[in-house]
Design an enzyme around this catalytic site. Structure first.
Site, mmCIF file in Angstrom:
data_model
loop_
_atom_site.group_PDB
_atom_site.id
_atom_site.type_symbol
_atom_site.label_atom_id
_atom_site.label_comp_id
_atom_site.label_asym_id
_atom_site.label_seq_id
_atom_site.Cartn_x
_atom_site.Cartn_y
_atom_site.Cartn_z
ATOM 1 N NE ARG A 1 4.331 10.980 4.483
ATOM 2 C CZ ARG A 1 3.032 11.099 4.744
ATOM 3 N NH1 ARG A 1 2.196 10.108 4.453
ATOM 4 N NH2 ARG A 1 2.563 12.187 5.278
ATOM 5 C CE1 TYR B 1 7.143 3.597 -0.774
ATOM 6 C CE2 TYR B 1 8.331 1.733 0.171
ATOM 7 C CZ TYR B 1 7.140 2.344 -0.199
ATOM 8 O OH TYR B 1 5.949 1.680 0.000
ATOM 9 C CG ASP C 1 0.412 5.998 3.943
ATOM 10 O OD1 ASP C 1 -0.259 4.949 3.971
ATOM 11 O OD2 ASP C 1 1.262 6.283 4.806
ATOM 12 N NE ARG D 1 -2.721 -2.281 3.485
ATOM 13 C CZ ARG D 1 -3.025 -2.508 4.748
ATOM 14 N NH1 ARG D 1 -2.807 -1.556 5.657
ATOM 15 N NH2 ARG D 1 -3.522 -3.652 5.125
#
Length: 251
Positions: free
Chosen positions: A198, A113, A55, A53
């Site tokens: 994050r 990422y 966000d 997933r």
């Protein structure tokens, strides 16, 4: 129903207008847009499973998902048609037949990422980078990022109300690079926790500005307490950029 054919699709999306990947009752998501597009194209209800997933507001330059089709699909025709149906923020790049038990989430070996910061205002980066005016020391950022590689428990950087059984992740890479006014943070692991990247970036920049020392950063990791880490970096700078699989799952 006849025998189903399982496929992996490789796709990318700009997450600005979406409430993340995962389908929800009252918000528009990337998964919902894809399922609608595939169901329209294949004229039967299609459900998809993503590699993971993302966000609300987070982007992907490479994401994978699997689905089962009642008909055998031909790649070039499929890509042309599905991209004609999908909204402009979502593009499908590839279609590959996989073994019937292949799974986009559970078969992934690693995920990567990239987080993008811009140090000066740019009209082209407003939805794609975190605009960060304060000076950042890239040597300090990389010193702290290297500390991450010594650990496997990242509970300090996980969203608190989450349904995971373990906070253990094996990191393969965590490093910063500077490209003019851009600062790019690359991080790869076998898996990630909700909100982990994050939260890590939001805490690392406090080291980069001198508010935290590298020892403070180590203490935050060892505390295993999300309240010790700093505020999460904004969603618009985060991109899922690579997911890798064993070749053995492909036909």
């Amino acid at each position: 129903m006849g025998e189903m054919n399982r496929y992996f699709i490789e796709l990318a999306y700009d997450g600005k207008n979406y409430h993340g990947w995962q389908i929800q009752n009252n918000a528009y998501t990337v998964q919902e847009a894809l399922e609608k597009g595939l169901s329209t194209l294949l004229k039967s209800p299609i459900g998809i499973m993503g590699s993971g997933r993302t966000d609300t507001g987070v982007h992907a330059t490479q994401q994978f998902a699997h689905f089962d089709s009642p008909i055998v699909l031909e790649k070039s025709e499929f890509l042309k048609k599905i991209n004609g149906i999908l909204p402009p923020e979502i593009a499908v790049y590839d279609l590959r037949a996989v073994k019937p038990d292949a799974h986009a989430r559970f078969d992934a070996n690693s995920r990567s990422y990239i987080y993008k910061i811009t140090l000066s205002k740019s009209p082209f980066f407003k939805d794609s980078h975190w605009l960060f005016y304060k000076g950042l020391d890239i040597e300090k950022l990389n010193e702290a990022a290297a500390i991450l590689m010594e650990y496997t428990d990242f509970e300090s950087f996980s969203k608190v109300h989450t349904d995971v059984n373990t906070f253990l992740c094996q990191l393969f890479e965590a490093k910063w690079e500077q490209n003019g006014q851009e600062l790019l943070f690359n991080i790869s692991a076998n898996r990630f926790l909700r909100g982990m990247v994050r939260a890590i970036v939001g805490t690392l920049v406090e080291v980069g500005t001198g508010k935290l020392s590298t020892q403070d950063f180590r203490r935050i990791i060892e505390s295993k307490n999300r309240k010790e880490a700093k505020a999460a970096a904004p969603a618009q700078g985060l991109y899922l950029c690579r997911v890798s699989y064993p070749e053995s799952i492909f036909i």
